[in-house]
Design a protein around this motif. Structure first.
Motif, PDB file in Angstrom:
ATOM      1  N   PHE A 185      48.980  31.143  37.704  1.00 35.52           N
ATOM      2  CA  PHE A 185      49.019  32.200  36.783  1.00 35.52           C
ATOM      3  C   PHE A 185      50.072  32.907  36.812  1.00 35.52           C
ATOM      4  CE2 PHE A 185      44.655  31.466  38.416  1.00 35.52           C
ATOM      5  CZ  PHE A 185      43.892  31.715  37.417  1.00 35.52           C
ATOM      6  N   PHE A 194      47.607  38.599  34.707  1.00 36.84           N
ATOM      7  CA  PHE A 194      47.984  37.241  34.979  1.00 36.84           C
ATOM      8  C   PHE A 194      47.096  36.337  34.304  1.00 36.84           C
ATOM      9  CE2 PHE A 194      49.595  39.674  38.579  1.00 36.84           C
ATOM     10  CZ  PHE A 194      50.811  39.038  38.721  1.00 36.84           C
ATOM     11  N   TYR A 195      47.594  35.451  33.335  1.00 36.73           N
ATOM     12  CA  TYR A 195      46.954  34.419  32.717  1.00 36.73           C
ATOM     13  C   TYR A 195      47.205  32.983  33.141  1.00 36.73           C
ATOM     14  CZ  TYR A 195      51.556  33.747  30.325  1.00 36.73           C
ATOM     15  OH  TYR A 195      52.785  33.277  30.217  1.00 36.73           O
ATOM     16  N   MET A 196      46.600  31.950  32.829  1.00 40.78           N
ATOM     17  CA  MET A 196      46.538  30.634  33.319  1.00 40.78           C
ATOM     18  C   MET A 196      47.891  30.240  32.660  1.00 40.78           C
ATOM     19  SD  MET A 196      45.635  28.278  35.414  1.00 40.78           S
ATOM     20  CE  MET A 196      44.008  28.656  35.844  1.00 40.78           C
ATOM     21  N   LYS A 197      48.573  29.566  33.444  1.00 45.22           N
ATOM     22  CA  LYS A 197      49.919  29.112  32.844  1.00 45.22           C
ATOM     23  C   LYS A 197      49.729  27.550  32.677  1.00 45.22           C
ATOM     24  CE  LYS A 197      53.922  29.115  30.920  1.00 45.22           C
ATOM     25  NZ  LYS A 197      54.239  29.460  29.515  1.00 45.22           N
ATOM     26  N   SER A 211      41.968  34.617  33.780  1.00 42.43           N
ATOM     27  CA  SER A 211      42.995  35.724  33.809  1.00 42.43           C
ATOM     28  C   SER A 211      42.481  36.267  35.195  1.00 42.43           C
ATOM     29  CB  SER A 211      43.064  36.610  32.659  1.00 42.43           C
ATOM     30  OG  SER A 211      41.747  37.158  32.554  1.00 42.43           O
TER      31      SER A 211
END
Length: 472
Positions: A185, A194-197, A211
């Protein structure tokens, strides 16, 4: 049907058979001979006398005692033989009952000593084997980490994008601790969540739409602190948290850690699996922390590169200003022109047939031609004018204090100069021309993007009319 051949050789017989034969030869046969002589020659003449009968009974008794003694000796020898066969097969757990202290007892004790010695050595060898396996595992882990670090460093030095570097690190992280999934994240600075990268999974599970923020039930604390999240056989969490972990990531065991950078959490890295009675080892944590540090380095490196790009104002090939600078400069000149009630013109040039030239003559000659054209354009304007390279084969001019007619005249002058200079090339395919579009503030707009769009529209008309022309 072929009959099996019977072997009558006494040499091939076992000790049991040989002892039986020896017993018969030493006791049974003499007894039979004695009974025969007594019944034939003694009893018919003298009758059953007490002394003769007692003598015969004594002989029989002695023979029976000898039989049991031989049987006992034979049993012990046979037990020793059986234990020796087990030792030969690798069974070191057996033990011989040695019995009385005689030769057979000494043999059994010797076999027991051998078995005990071998068993102790085997235990030592097993310990050494376990230790060797641990060392080999540690070496493999270190080689794996070193190889991964070299690959990550290579990606960064070769200018790979942040997405490529992070994806590679996440894929390598999944190889740790028998993990079935790994995920990363990344902090969104604009909305502070925080987002899934990136993610890697052995079962192709997709959690890309997930997220994390400070209100997250199980991972919220990771967004603001340095606390680890561990869920395994030795680190239990609440039933609610375990169900939430299973629902979101489809795993039972998880090791998730925040990644700090300059005192601020910038990413969250995690791995997990569904193995029963699983415990994350200290080396798993150490290895994952190494990858976390690499992620921090990659994020910081990307931030610095973006900062450098914002600071750079010159094109590396031609020495002219770059696109970012010319857009900012155009907007500033438009504002100044509006405030002073003056004009500000904008010109965009495009080199005709440049891509065909690039394919035919290669990169080196194409770059040489661009440098030459850039010099011609820059040498044709005043000190207050600004010249930039927009794309591969496009140039732009910001002309303060000039209206559209002045700009068109300058553009036509530059077009003719370029055509004349390159007309001296003996090869027709190396003779360059340019097409251009002209716009002006405030006739064509009061924003930089409006003037650029209008100039590009005029340039398209110039290309459509056969190139090597200027449209305003």
């Amino acid at each position: 049907m072929r009959k099996k051949k019977v072997n009558f050789s006494f040499k091939s017989s076992g000790i049991h058979c040989k002892l039986r034969v020896a017993f018969c030869l030493m006791s049974v046969l003499p007894l039979l001979v004695t009974l025969y002589i007594a019944s034939t020659y003694i009893f018919p003449r003298v009758g059953f006398k007490a002394d003769v009968t007692l003598a015969l009974l004594t002989i029989i008794f002695i023979i029976i005692i000898g039989f049991f003694i031989l049987r006992e000796i034979f049993s012990r020898i046979q037990a020793a033989s059986e234990n020796a066969r087990l030792l030969a097969k690798g069974d070191w757990a057996g033990k011989i009952e040695t019995g009385p202290a005689d030769e057979v007892g000494d043999l059994g004790e010797a076999l027991n000593d051998i078995s005990r010695f071998i068993r102790n050595n085997m235990d030592e060898i097993k310990k050494y084997g376990d230790k060797t396996n641990e060392i080999n595992t540690e070496i493999q882990n270190r080689v794996f980490v070193l190889s991964s670090l070299l690959q990550i460093e290579s990606l960064i030095t070769q200018g790979a994008s942040l997405e490529e570097v992070l994806k590679f690190i996440v894929e390598k992280s999944r190889l740790l601790a028998d993990s079935e999934i790994s995920f990363l994240f990344l902090r969104d600075d604009t909305q502070d969540f925080f987002y899934m990268k990136s993610q890697a999974s052995s079962s192709n599970d997709n959690v890309s739409d997930m997220s994390i923020d400070s209100n997250d039930k199980i991972l919220g604390k990771l967004t603001s602190g340095l606390k680890l999240f561990i869920s395994d056989h030795s680190n239990t969490i609440t039933k609610e948290a375990r169900e939430e972990l299973s629902r979101r990531f489809n795993i039972e065991n998880a090791f998730i850690l925040p990644i700090p950078l300059k005192g601020r959490i910038v990413a969250i890295l995690g791995i997990g699996n569904n193995k029963n009675n699983f415990v994350f080892k200290k080396e798993d944590q150490d290895l994952l922390e190494i990858f976390a540090k690499q992620i921090a380095i990659a994020v910081e490196n990307n931030r610095l590169l973006r900062q450098v790009e914002r600071l750079e104002i010159k094109d590396a090939l031609t020495g002219l200003y770059n696109e970012a600078f010319i857009r900012t400069r155009l907007q500033e000149e438009i504002k100044r022109a509006i405030m002073l009630r003056r004009s500000c013109a904008f010109i965009i040039f495009n080199v005709d047939n440049f891509h065909r030239f690039h394919q035919n003559f290669g990169l080196l000659q194409a770059e040489t031609a661009l440098k030459k054209i850039a010099f011609i354009v820059r040498d044709s304007v005043s000190e207050i004018d600004c010249v930039a390279r927009l794309g591969d084969n496009e140039f732009a001019l910001v002309l303060p204090e000039k209206n559209k007619r002045n700009a068109r005249d300058l553009a036509e002058e530059i077009r003719k100069k370029i055509e004349f200079i390159f007309s001296e090339e003996p090869d027709m395919n190396k003779r360059f021309t340019v097409s251009g579009g002209v716009s002006e503030n405030p006739l064509d707009g009061i924003e930089a993007e409006e003037l650029i769009a209008k100039a590009k529209e005029a340039l398209s008309f110039a290309k459509a009319q056969g190139k090597n022309t200027i449209i305003s």
